[in-house]
Scaffold this active site. Sequence first.
Site, PDB file in Angstrom:
ATOM      1  CB  SER A 126      -0.868  -0.012   1.260  1.00 50.63           C
ATOM      2  OG  SER A 126      -1.506   1.222   1.429  1.00 50.63           O
ATOM      3  CE1 TYR A 150      -3.967  -2.639   5.749  1.00 45.44           C
ATOM      4  CE2 TYR A 150      -3.382  -0.387   5.161  1.00 45.44           C
ATOM      5  CZ  TYR A 150      -3.733  -1.670   4.773  1.00 45.44           C
ATOM      6  OH  TYR A 150      -3.840  -1.976   3.443  1.00 45.44           O
ATOM      7  CE  LYS A 154      -1.464  -4.278   3.427  1.00 43.53           C
ATOM      8  NZ  LYS A 154      -1.864  -5.617   2.975  1.00 43.53           N
ATOM      9  CG  ASP A 296      -6.891  11.913   6.606  1.00 42.52           C
ATOM     10  OD1 ASP A 296      -6.588  10.744   6.335  1.00 42.52           O
ATOM     11  OD2 ASP A 296      -8.045  12.380   6.442  1.00 42.52           O
TER      12      ASP A 296
END
Length: 332
Positions: A126, A150, A154, A296
């Site tokens: 990702s 998360y 990855k 974000d």
Amino acid sequence: MGETVLVTGGAGYIGSHTAYALITAGHKVVVVDNFVNSKPDALNVVSELTGAEIVVVEGDARDVKLLEHTMRDNEVTAVIHMAALKAVGESVEMPLEYYGNNLETAIATLDAMRNAGVWKFVFSSSATVYGDPESCPIPETAAIGATNPYGMTKEMIEVIIRDLAASDDRWKITSLRYFNPVGAHESGRIAEAPVGKPNNLMPMIMEVATGKRDKVMVFGNDWPTPDGTGVRDYIHIMDLVEGHVAAVEHLEQQDGYDVYNLGQGKGVSVLELIAAVEAATGKEIPYEVTDRRAGDIAECTADPTKANTVLGWKTTRTIAQASQDAWNSQSA
Ligand code: NAD
Ligand code: WQD
């Protein structure tokens, strides 16, 4: 010659579309999925659309024996590893579940492959591994540094597969770093159907378009971007999954480990995506600007040059088409 590809997590949003693309390109598909975030229906539709049988094994991708038997019984020649939990916010609340599921499924899959003598591996990574990038568009050589559990799963799996490929030259391993997949198959019959409240923007816009929700909450309009809302590289799901076919087919010529961005290379803001859906559907999408969401970033767009040149893969579909196809899949 066609490959027989085991897709772990293959009943999910990206997996079911990948199954379609692999079959259409002449490959066979085997799926192991525990349906924690999906249902078997999408794969039934893929079988109907393609006229091909898909072997679907309900089971956990942490189960080495199950994976090994599935690979041997079906003469699997390559694996795309998608089985994972994927909600960023939830991963902050439940890090043990995320590290447990995502790392254990990857290690078990690789272990089973080694036992069964299968050496071609494609990993669903990702753009989240880039964290808050120094500049955009982001090339694969940019520094990585995920900012949530998360994303760390990855990043950690990328390290594991890089080291594994270096340890034994039979391995041929590719990480695909996806940017923001949106849309659906042109038939509208394979949908993105998140369980519970959507985390991502397009599924949220779709729930407003279908009347399930009143408005989209826009997470901040004071970002350093042209219209103040977050900018992302939205990529049509069919373009994304065609990138998987290109990656699988390229493995034969690849030595060891490599990594590719899969994105359009174009930035689209939250308001631009809402406008694209309004234009495609003729529906008004009400929205309200609210606070920024924790974690974000302002902008995240891909430099897809490497995949374009080495894999010979390019995106061909627009955001307008992705909006139309997303709507078809929801209104069907
Ligand atoms: P999804 O949730 O629709 O699909 C994941 C699938 O994995 C589901 O069908 C789920 O049931 C299955 N699964 C999870 N844990 C499992 C386990 N232990 N055993 C067997 N099956 C298991 O998600 P998706 O959007 O299709 O994502 C596919 C992959 O791509 C994931 O690895 C995800 O992290 C990655 N990815 C997704 C995005 C995105 O925006 N959708 C972006 C970048 C990377
Ligand atoms: C896109 C933009 C939000 C929802 C996440 C993961 C990433 C990858 C893809 C798996 C941002 C804004 C969103 C809403 C909004 N997944 N937004 N209102 O954050 O780029 O990436 O999904 O690997 O790892 O982090 O995607 O769709 O959540 O957000 O305003 O209700 O839409 O702030 O600017 P994101 P997203």
